[in-house]
Design an enzyme around this catalytic site. Sequence first.
Site, short mmCIF file in Angstrom:
data_model
loop_
_atom_site.label_atom_id
_atom_site.label_comp_id
_atom_site.label_asym_id
_atom_site.label_seq_id
_atom_site.Cartn_x
_atom_site.Cartn_y
_atom_site.Cartn_z
N THR A 125 -3.57 2.68 6.06
CA THR A 125 -4.74 2.35 6.78
C THR A 125 -4.45 2.60 8.27
O THR A 125 -3.32 2.34 8.77
CB THR A 125 -5.26 0.88 6.75
OG1 THR A 125 -5.55 0.35 5.30
CG2 THR A 125 -6.63 0.62 7.55
N ARG A 166 -10.65 -2.35 0.60
CA ARG A 166 -10.29 -1.50 -0.35
C ARG A 166 -10.71 -2.18 -1.67
O ARG A 166 -11.05 -1.40 -2.53
CB ARG A 166 -8.66 -1.23 -0.71
CG ARG A 166 -8.06 -0.21 0.62
CD ARG A 166 -6.81 0.02 0.45
NE ARG A 166 -6.21 0.57 1.72
CZ ARG A 166 -6.20 1.97 2.23
NH1 ARG A 166 -6.76 2.84 1.15
NH2 ARG A 166 -5.99 2.23 3.34
N LEU A 219 -2.28 -4.27 8.41
CA LEU A 219 -3.05 -3.06 7.93
C LEU A 219 -2.27 -2.52 7.02
O LEU A 219 -1.00 -2.31 7.14
CB LEU A 219 -3.62 -2.29 9.14
CG LEU A 219 -4.51 -2.48 10.14
CD1 LEU A 219 -4.49 -1.44 11.05
CD2 LEU A 219 -5.83 -2.98 9.77
N ASP A 220 -2.87 -2.04 5.93
CA ASP A 220 -2.09 -1.19 4.82
C ASP A 220 -1.31 -0.13 5.49
O ASP A 220 -1.71 0.66 6.20
CB ASP A 220 -2.89 -0.66 3.56
CG ASP A 220 -3.62 -2.10 3.07
OD1 ASP A 220 -3.21 -3.08 3.10
OD2 ASP A 220 -4.96 -1.81 2.67
N TYR A 221 -0.27 0.27 4.54
CA TYR A 221 0.50 1.55 5.16
C TYR A 221 -0.41 2.90 5.26
O TYR A 221 -0.05 3.27 6.39
CB TYR A 221 1.62 1.88 3.89
CG TYR A 221 2.45 2.64 3.75
CD1 TYR A 221 3.62 2.84 4.76
CD2 TYR A 221 2.34 3.97 3.14
CE1 TYR A 221 4.56 3.61 4.98
CE2 TYR A 221 3.18 4.87 3.36
CZ TYR A 221 4.19 4.89 3.94
OH TYR A 221 5.39 5.90 4.15
#
Length: 253
Positions: A116, A202, A112-114
């Site tokens: 998210t 995103r 998961l993104d930083y």
Amino acid sequence: MKRQQQIEVAEMERLQKVIAHAGFASRRKAEQLIIDGQVKVNGKVVKELGIKVSSTDKVEVNGIPVEREEPIYFLFYKPRGVISSVKDDKGRKVVTDFLPDIKQRVYPIGRLDYDTTGLLLLTNDGEFANLLMHPKNEIEKVYVAKIKGIPSREKVRGLERGVRLEDGKTAPAKAKVISIDKKKQTSIIELTIHEGRNRQVRRMFEAIGHPVMKLKREKYGFLTLQGLSVGDMRELTPHEVKQLRSISTATEK
Ligand code: URA
């Protein structure tokens, strides 16, 4: 059978399974590695497929030792501002900082993104991780995104039909408008996808002209964040692990 003998039998595992669990290859590819003479047990090349090894046997693939650990599986409610990695050069928080004190070396399944938040699985079982991340697996992931603006019905339909990204058109998805804030000009959209491309959600919203302001993964297959607070980590039950294996339609072909 005497108790001691029973314990020894239980610890013996097929060589290809040991290699696959360590994440070197799928079971089928591990078999090929063995046939090709790339696997050594206690310093000797082994080319037979039936062989079983115990935890004291030293297994190597192309000279690289195969680490053998008890498999372990976690479900994590990732907070914002945490890297989906086991270490970070810049000293930022990483997901493994939240693990209990365990011997095994666990890593995240995908990322998961930083920024998210939400549901992330971690394990040390490479075979399981590969299975879940296989592009052919159809595990649904449910995201809730706060986006800029209010998308038209046509744009929401576009997310469902698939949007063109630089790495190709996205597969059919489900999109549901949860709420709209006309004053602030923001919307909350639930998006269900079964692909796992980098920054996919995103990029999908960017592609329709409504960038994401906040993103949370709420579900991974049948797994939810129920009962967990941000930053909590719990072990998966053996039944959940079994279910995840069975709902993954990935093949090793
Ligand atoms: N899609 C994204 O864009 N970011 C995530 O963290 C997960 C899915």
